[in-house]
Write a protein that holds these residues in place. Structure first.
Motif, PDB file in Angstrom:
ATOM      1  N   VAL A  89       1.142  -0.895   0.007  1.00 44.19           N
ATOM      2  CA  VAL A  89       0.044  -0.278  -0.216  1.00 44.19           C
ATOM      3  C   VAL A  89       0.769   1.322   0.136  1.00 44.19           C
ATOM      4  CG1 VAL A  89      -2.013   1.541   1.318  1.00 44.19           C
ATOM      5  CG2 VAL A  89      -2.188  -0.861   1.344  1.00 44.19           C
ATOM      6  N   PRO A  90       0.533   2.229  -1.014  1.00 45.69           N
ATOM      7  CA  PRO A  90       1.627   3.321  -0.756  1.00 45.69           C
ATOM      8  C   PRO A  90       1.267   4.496   0.861  1.00 45.69           C
ATOM      9  CG  PRO A  90      -0.055   3.186  -2.788  1.00 45.69           C
ATOM     10  CD  PRO A  90      -0.182   2.160  -1.952  1.00 45.69           C
ATOM     11  N   VAL A  91       2.276   4.661   0.385  1.00 40.89           N
ATOM     12  CA  VAL A  91       2.335   4.992   2.195  1.00 40.89           C
ATOM     13  C   VAL A  91       1.394   6.517   2.339  1.00 40.89           C
ATOM     14  CG1 VAL A  91       4.330   7.209   1.220  1.00 40.89           C
ATOM     15  CG2 VAL A  91       3.817   6.091   4.140  1.00 40.89           C
ATOM     16  N   ASP A  92       0.835   6.599   1.132  1.00 40.39           N
ATOM     17  CA  ASP A  92       0.015   8.241   2.001  1.00 40.39           C
ATOM     18  C   ASP A  92      -1.336   7.529   1.542  1.00 40.39           C
ATOM     19  OD1 ASP A  92      -0.153   7.708  -1.733  1.00 40.39           O
ATOM     20  OD2 ASP A  92       0.294   9.918  -2.009  1.00 40.39           O
ATOM     21  N   GLU A  93      -1.333   6.408   1.510  1.00 39.22           N
ATOM     22  CA  GLU A  93      -3.172   5.463   1.452  1.00 39.22           C
ATOM     23  C   GLU A  93      -3.168   5.161   3.245  1.00 39.22           C
ATOM     24  OE1 GLU A  93      -3.928   3.230  -2.003  1.00 39.22           O
ATOM     25  OE2 GLU A  93      -3.083   4.951  -3.690  1.00 39.22           O
ATOM     26  N   LEU A  94      -2.253   5.373   3.785  1.00 44.41           N
ATOM     27  CA  LEU A  94      -1.897   4.091   4.893  1.00 44.41           C
ATOM     28  C   LEU A  94      -2.342   5.119   6.451  1.00 44.41           C
ATOM     29  CD1 LEU A  94       1.374   3.764   5.697  1.00 44.41           C
ATOM     30  CD2 LEU A  94      -0.074   1.739   4.830  1.00 44.41           C
ATOM     31  N   PRO A  95      -3.435   4.199   6.553  1.00 39.76           N
ATOM     32  CA  PRO A  95      -4.117   4.867   7.993  1.00 39.76           C
ATOM     33  C   PRO A  95      -3.578   5.165   8.550  1.00 39.76           C
ATOM     34  CG  PRO A  95      -4.157   2.595   8.038  1.00 39.76           C
ATOM     35  CD  PRO A  95      -4.221   2.596   6.602  1.00 39.76           C
ATOM     36  N   ALA A  96      -3.977   5.854   9.714  1.00 44.37           N
ATOM     37  CA  ALA A  96      -3.076   6.532  11.040  1.00 44.37           C
ATOM     38  C   ALA A  96      -2.047   5.623  12.210  1.00 44.37           C
ATOM     39  CB  ALA A  96      -3.676   7.044  11.223  1.00 44.37           C
ATOM     40  N   LEU A  97      -1.189   5.856  12.247  1.00 43.13           N
ATOM     41  CA  LEU A  97      -1.178   4.344  13.341  1.00 43.13           C
ATOM     42  C   LEU A  97      -0.409   5.907  14.503  1.00 43.13           C
ATOM     43  CD1 LEU A  97       2.238   3.724  10.779  1.00 43.13           C
ATOM     44  CD2 LEU A  97       0.349   2.310  11.427  1.00 43.13           C
ATOM     45  N   PRO A  98      -0.514   4.873  15.627  1.00 45.26           N
ATOM     46  CA  PRO A  98      -0.122   4.772  16.405  1.00 45.26           C
ATOM     47  C   PRO A  98       1.593   6.098  17.661  1.00 45.26           C
ATOM     48  CG  PRO A  98      -0.128   3.148  16.541  1.00 45.26           C
ATOM     49  CD  PRO A  98      -0.880   3.722  15.175  1.00 45.26           C
ATOM     50  N   ASP A  99       1.586   6.927  18.114  1.00 41.68           N
ATOM     51  CA  ASP A  99       2.511   7.527  18.173  1.00 41.68           C
ATOM     52  C   ASP A  99       3.447   6.971  18.347  1.00 41.68           C
ATOM     53  OD1 ASP A  99       1.175   9.922  18.032  1.00 41.68           O
ATOM     54  OD2 ASP A  99       0.912  10.456  19.669  1.00 41.68           O
ATOM     55  N   GLY A 100       5.272   6.962  17.472  1.00 42.43           N
ATOM     56  CA  GLY A 100       5.997   5.867  18.040  1.00 42.43           C
ATOM     57  C   GLY A 100       6.169   5.159  17.023  1.00 42.43           C
ATOM     58  N   ALA A 101       5.056   4.569  15.981  1.00 41.73           N
ATOM     59  CA  ALA A 101       4.916   3.428  15.254  1.00 41.73           C
ATOM     60  C   ALA A 101       5.401   3.802  13.604  1.00 41.73           C
ATOM     61  CB  ALA A 101       3.850   2.714  15.436  1.00 41.73           C
ATOM     62  N   GLU A 102       6.879   4.143  12.699  1.00 39.81           N
ATOM     63  CA  GLU A 102       7.281   4.454  11.751  1.00 39.81           C
ATOM     64  C   GLU A 102       6.968   2.637  10.678  1.00 39.81           C
ATOM     65  OE1 GLU A 102      10.969   5.809  10.265  1.00 39.81           O
ATOM     66  OE2 GLU A 102      11.143   5.573  11.971  1.00 39.81           O
ATOM     67  N   GLU A 161       6.747  -8.374  17.679  1.00 33.16           N
ATOM     68  CA  GLU A 161       5.629  -7.827  19.166  1.00 33.16           C
ATOM     69  C   GLU A 161       4.591  -6.582  17.981  1.00 33.16           C
ATOM     70  OE1 GLU A 161       9.161  -5.055  20.771  1.00 33.16           O
ATOM     71  OE2 GLU A 161       8.628  -3.589  18.616  1.00 33.16           O
ATOM     72  N   ILE A 162       3.055  -6.082  19.055  1.00 30.20           N
ATOM     73  CA  ILE A 162       2.520  -5.423  18.276  1.00 30.20           C
ATOM     74  C   ILE A 162       1.858  -4.044  18.990  1.00 30.20           C
ATOM     75  CG2 ILE A 162       0.125  -5.135  18.410  1.00 30.20           C
ATOM     76  CD1 ILE A 162       0.583  -7.132  16.770  1.00 30.20           C
ATOM     77  N   ALA A 163       2.734  -3.092  18.292  1.00 31.83           N
ATOM     78  CA  ALA A 163       2.870  -1.447  18.868  1.00 31.83           C
ATOM     79  C   ALA A 163       1.870  -0.480  18.391  1.00 31.83           C
ATOM     80  CB  ALA A 163       3.824  -0.590  17.680  1.00 31.83           C
ATOM     81  N   GLN A 164       1.632  -0.378  19.467  1.00 33.79           N
ATOM     82  CA  GLN A 164      -0.042   0.844  19.483  1.00 33.79           C
ATOM     83  C   GLN A 164       0.142   1.461  21.339  1.00 33.79           C
ATOM     84  OE1 GLN A 164      -1.834  -1.968  17.678  1.00 33.79           O
ATOM     85  NE2 GLN A 164      -2.915  -0.404  18.581  1.00 33.79           N
ATOM     86  N   THR A 165      -0.951   2.640  21.328  1.00 32.83           N
ATOM     87  CA  THR A 165      -0.728   3.404  22.875  1.00 32.83           C
ATOM     88  C   THR A 165      -1.916   2.831  23.744  1.00 32.83           C
ATOM     89  OG1 THR A 165      -0.129   5.237  20.822  1.00 32.83           O
ATOM     90  CG2 THR A 165      -0.968   5.940  22.483  1.00 32.83           C
ATOM     91  N   ARG A 166      -1.961   3.267  24.590  1.00 36.48           N
ATOM     92  CA  ARG A 166      -2.874   3.025  25.695  1.00 36.48           C
ATOM     93  C   ARG A 166      -2.564   4.371  26.477  1.00 36.48           C
ATOM     94  NH1 ARG A 166      -2.003  -2.017  30.007  1.00 36.48           N
ATOM     95  NH2 ARG A 166       0.640  -0.283  29.926  1.00 36.48           N
ATOM     96  N   ASN A 167      -3.447   4.827  26.689  1.00 40.41           N
ATOM     97  CA  ASN A 167      -3.743   6.102  28.183  1.00 40.41           C
ATOM     98  C   ASN A 167      -2.128   7.113  27.707  1.00 40.41           C
ATOM     99  OD1 ASN A 167      -5.447   4.394  29.279  1.00 40.41           O
ATOM    100  ND2 ASN A 167      -3.275   3.325  30.399  1.00 40.41           N
ATOM    101  N   GLY A 168      -1.902   7.059  26.277  1.00 37.78           N
ATOM    102  CA  GLY A 168      -1.401   8.248  25.846  1.00 37.78           C
ATOM    103  C   GLY A 168      -0.058   8.024  25.455  1.00 37.78           C
ATOM    104  N   SER A 169       0.341   6.256  25.562  1.00 41.24           N
ATOM    105  CA  SER A 169       1.647   6.283  26.030  1.00 41.24           C
ATOM    106  C   SER A 169       2.618   4.766  24.887  1.00 41.24           C
ATOM    107  CB  SER A 169       2.664   5.640  27.583  1.00 41.24           C
ATOM    108  OG  SER A 169       2.100   6.854  28.381  1.00 41.24           O
TER     109      SER A 169
END
Length: 203
Positions: A22-35, A142-150
Protein backbone atom coordinates in the motif's frame (compact mmCIF):
# COMPACT_ATOMS: atom_id res chain seq x y z
CA UNK A 1 -20.11 -9.06 30.47
CA UNK A 2 -17.63 -11.71 31.68
CA UNK A 3 -14.34 -10.21 32.83
CA UNK A 4 -11.50 -10.71 30.39
CA UNK A 5 -8.52 -12.85 31.50
CA UNK A 6 -5.24 -11.24 32.56
CA UNK A 7 -2.35 -11.24 30.13
CA UNK A 8 -0.94 -13.21 28.56
CA UNK A 9 -3.86 -14.70 26.68
CA UNK A 10 -3.34 -18.29 25.54
CA UNK A 11 -5.43 -18.86 22.42
CA UNK A 12 -5.98 -21.53 19.78
CA UNK A 13 -6.99 -20.53 16.28
CA UNK A 14 -7.39 -21.16 12.59
CA UNK A 15 -6.39 -18.17 10.48
CA UNK A 16 -6.19 -16.93 6.90
CA UNK A 17 -3.70 -14.15 6.21
CA UNK A 18 -2.97 -11.85 3.26
CA UNK A 19 -0.10 -9.44 2.63
CA UNK A 20 -0.61 -6.23 0.65
CA UNK A 21 1.55 -3.40 -0.69
CA UNK A 22 0.00 0.00 0.00
CA UNK A 23 1.41 3.45 -0.90
CA UNK A 24 2.46 5.30 2.23
CA UNK A 25 0.10 8.20 1.52
CA UNK A 26 -2.86 5.77 1.57
CA UNK A 27 -2.05 4.24 4.96
CA UNK A 28 -4.38 4.76 7.92
CA UNK A 29 -3.03 6.76 10.84
CA UNK A 30 -0.50 4.95 13.01
CA UNK A 31 -0.05 5.37 16.78
CA UNK A 32 2.62 7.73 18.08
CA UNK A 33 6.05 6.14 17.89
CA UNK A 34 5.09 3.63 15.17
CA UNK A 35 7.04 4.18 11.94
CA UNK A 36 6.08 2.10 8.88
CA UNK A 37 8.66 -0.05 7.15
CA UNK A 38 8.85 1.17 3.56
CA UNK A 39 10.10 -0.31 0.30
CA UNK A 40 10.21 2.70 -1.96
CA UNK A 41 7.03 4.54 -1.10
CA UNK A 42 5.07 1.42 -0.21
CA UNK A 43 4.33 -0.26 3.12
CA UNK A 44 3.42 -3.86 3.94
CA UNK A 45 -0.13 -4.30 5.26
CA UNK A 46 -1.26 -7.61 6.75
CA UNK A 47 -4.88 -8.69 7.04
CA UNK A 48 -6.12 -11.72 8.93
CA UNK A 49 -9.40 -13.56 9.43
CA UNK A 50 -9.08 -15.49 12.67
CA UNK A 51 -11.35 -18.11 14.23
CA UNK A 52 -10.35 -18.39 17.89
CA UNK A 53 -11.32 -21.86 19.05
CA UNK A 54 -12.93 -23.06 22.26
CA UNK A 55 -9.76 -24.94 23.23
CA UNK A 56 -8.14 -21.56 24.04
CA UNK A 57 -9.04 -19.10 26.80
CA UNK A 58 -11.47 -17.20 24.57
CA UNK A 59 -13.55 -18.22 21.56
CA UNK A 60 -14.57 -15.58 18.99
CA UNK A 61 -14.08 -14.34 15.41
CA UNK A 62 -11.83 -11.52 14.25
CA UNK A 63 -10.81 -9.47 11.21
CA UNK A 64 -7.77 -7.25 11.55
CA UNK A 65 -5.51 -5.05 9.46
CA UNK A 66 -2.03 -4.06 10.58
CA UNK A 67 0.98 -2.23 9.16
CA UNK A 68 4.56 -3.51 9.42
CA UNK A 69 6.56 -1.02 11.51
CA UNK A 70 10.08 -0.61 12.78
CA UNK A 71 10.86 -2.52 15.94
CA UNK A 72 13.13 -5.00 17.65
CA UNK A 73 12.70 -7.69 15.04
CA UNK A 74 9.26 -8.23 13.52
CA UNK A 75 6.71 -5.61 14.54
CA UNK A 76 3.32 -4.35 13.41
CA UNK A 77 0.71 -1.82 14.46
CA UNK A 78 -2.98 -2.77 14.34
CA UNK A 79 -4.94 0.05 12.70
CA UNK A 80 -8.34 -1.63 12.21
CA UNK A 81 -9.80 -4.64 14.00
CA UNK A 82 -13.23 -6.13 14.61
CA UNK A 83 -14.38 -8.94 16.90
CA UNK A 84 -17.72 -10.49 17.84
CA UNK A 85 -16.87 -10.72 21.55
CA UNK A 86 -17.39 -7.88 24.02
CA UNK A 87 -14.92 -9.59 26.36
CA UNK A 88 -12.19 -9.56 23.70
CA UNK A 89 -13.03 -5.97 22.77
CA UNK A 90 -12.67 -4.77 26.35
CA UNK A 91 -9.50 -6.73 27.03
CA UNK A 92 -7.79 -5.69 23.81
CA UNK A 93 -8.48 -2.03 24.44
CA UNK A 94 -7.65 -1.93 28.13
CA UNK A 95 -4.63 -4.26 28.23
CA UNK A 96 -2.85 -3.35 24.98
CA UNK A 97 -4.47 -0.28 23.40
CA UNK A 98 -5.78 -2.31 20.46
CA UNK A 99 -8.71 -0.42 18.87
CA UNK A 100 -11.15 -3.35 18.71
CA UNK A 101 -14.69 -2.72 17.48
CA UNK A 102 -17.66 -5.07 17.29
CA UNK A 103 -18.86 -6.64 14.05
CA UNK A 104 -20.91 -9.57 12.79
CA UNK A 105 -19.09 -12.37 10.96
CA UNK A 106 -19.92 -15.20 8.61
CA UNK A 107 -17.23 -17.89 8.50
CA UNK A 108 -18.05 -20.71 6.08
CA UNK A 109 -16.03 -23.91 6.14
CA UNK A 110 -12.93 -22.09 7.32
CA UNK A 111 -12.35 -20.66 3.83
CA UNK A 112 -14.90 -17.92 3.09
CA UNK A 113 -15.43 -14.94 5.35
CA UNK A 114 -17.58 -11.82 5.61
CA UNK A 115 -17.51 -9.03 8.18
CA UNK A 116 -20.02 -6.22 8.65
CA UNK A 117 -20.86 -3.66 11.31
CA UNK A 118 -24.34 -2.43 12.11
CA UNK A 119 -23.68 0.41 9.67
CA UNK A 120 -22.20 -1.32 6.63
CA UNK A 121 -20.33 -4.24 5.08
CA UNK A 122 -16.55 -4.23 5.61
CA UNK A 123 -15.08 -7.01 3.47
CA UNK A 124 -15.51 -10.51 2.07
CA UNK A 125 -12.77 -13.00 1.21
CA UNK A 126 -12.42 -16.56 -0.06
CA UNK A 127 -9.25 -18.62 0.42
CA UNK A 128 -8.11 -21.76 -1.39
CA UNK A 129 -5.27 -23.46 0.53
CA UNK A 130 -2.37 -25.04 -1.37
CA UNK A 131 0.50 -27.27 -0.24
CA UNK A 132 1.51 -26.75 3.38
CA UNK A 133 4.31 -27.57 5.77
CA UNK A 134 3.91 -30.67 7.99
CA UNK A 135 5.42 -28.97 11.03
CA UNK A 136 4.36 -26.02 13.16
CA UNK A 137 6.64 -23.00 12.79
CA UNK A 138 7.14 -20.47 15.63
CA UNK A 139 7.04 -16.73 14.98
CA UNK A 140 7.71 -13.99 17.51
CA UNK A 141 6.78 -10.37 16.95
CA UNK A 142 5.54 -7.30 18.80
CA UNK A 143 2.44 -5.14 18.44
CA UNK A 144 2.98 -1.37 18.61
CA UNK A 145 0.01 0.57 19.97
CA UNK A 146 -0.74 3.53 22.24
CA UNK A 147 -2.39 3.00 25.64
CA UNK A 148 -3.43 5.88 27.87
CA UNK A 149 -1.42 8.26 25.69
CA UNK A 150 1.85 6.30 25.91
CA UNK A 151 3.47 3.98 23.33
CA UNK A 152 3.23 0.29 24.21
CA UNK A 153 4.95 -2.70 22.65
CA UNK A 154 3.29 -6.06 23.33
CA UNK A 155 5.07 -9.39 22.66
CA UNK A 156 3.29 -12.12 20.72
CA UNK A 157 4.27 -15.75 20.10
CA UNK A 158 2.50 -17.58 17.29
CA UNK A 159 3.02 -21.22 16.32
CA UNK A 160 1.09 -22.71 13.40
CA UNK A 161 1.28 -24.88 10.29
CA UNK A 162 1.31 -22.52 7.29
CA UNK A 163 -0.10 -23.39 3.87
CA UNK A 164 0.20 -21.15 0.85
CA UNK A 165 -3.22 -20.04 -0.37
CA UNK A 166 -4.96 -18.19 -3.16
CA UNK A 167 -7.23 -15.40 -1.91
CA UNK A 168 -10.05 -13.52 -3.57
CA UNK A 169 -10.97 -10.34 -1.68
CA UNK A 170 -13.78 -7.83 -2.04
CA UNK A 171 -13.44 -4.69 0.09
CA UNK A 172 -15.97 -1.92 0.57
CA UNK A 173 -14.35 1.12 -1.14
CA UNK A 174 -16.27 3.44 1.19
CA UNK A 175 -15.44 1.42 4.31
CA UNK A 176 -12.62 1.47 6.86
CA UNK A 177 -10.37 -0.78 4.73
CA UNK A 178 -10.74 1.44 1.66
CA UNK A 179 -6.95 1.54 1.15
CA UNK A 180 -7.19 -2.14 0.07
CA UNK A 181 -10.18 -1.76 -2.26
CA UNK A 182 -9.36 -2.64 -5.86
CA UNK A 183 -5.98 -4.14 -4.89
CA UNK A 184 -4.86 -7.76 -4.86
CA UNK A 185 -2.75 -9.24 -2.07
CA UNK A 186 0.81 -10.15 -3.01
CA UNK A 187 0.66 -13.37 -0.98
CA UNK A 188 -1.76 -15.28 1.22
CA UNK A 189 -1.62 -18.22 3.60
CA UNK A 190 -3.83 -20.42 5.74
CA UNK A 191 -2.62 -21.38 9.21
CA UNK A 192 -4.12 -24.32 11.04
CA UNK A 193 -3.43 -25.86 14.45
CA UNK A 194 -2.28 -22.45 15.65
CA UNK A 195 -1.31 -21.68 19.23
CA UNK A 196 -0.97 -18.06 20.27
CA UNK A 197 0.35 -16.32 23.36
CA UNK A 198 -0.54 -12.63 23.41
CA UNK A 199 0.93 -10.34 26.03
CA UNK A 200 3.66 -10.30 28.65
CA UNK A 201 4.08 -13.01 31.27
CA UNK A 202 3.72 -11.98 34.94
CA UNK A 203 6.99 -11.07 36.62
Amino acid sequence: MTEYPPEPWHLAADACISIWRVPVDELPALPDGAEPLLLGNQAAVFTAWIDYLASGQLSYHELLSCVAVRGRGLAASITDIWVDSEVSRAGGRELWGIPKELAAFTFTGGRTFTAATSDDWIATAAFTPRVGLPIALPVRFEIAQTRNGSPLRTPVEWRGKPRAAAADWSVNPAGPLACLAGKRPVASAALGATKLRFGSCPR
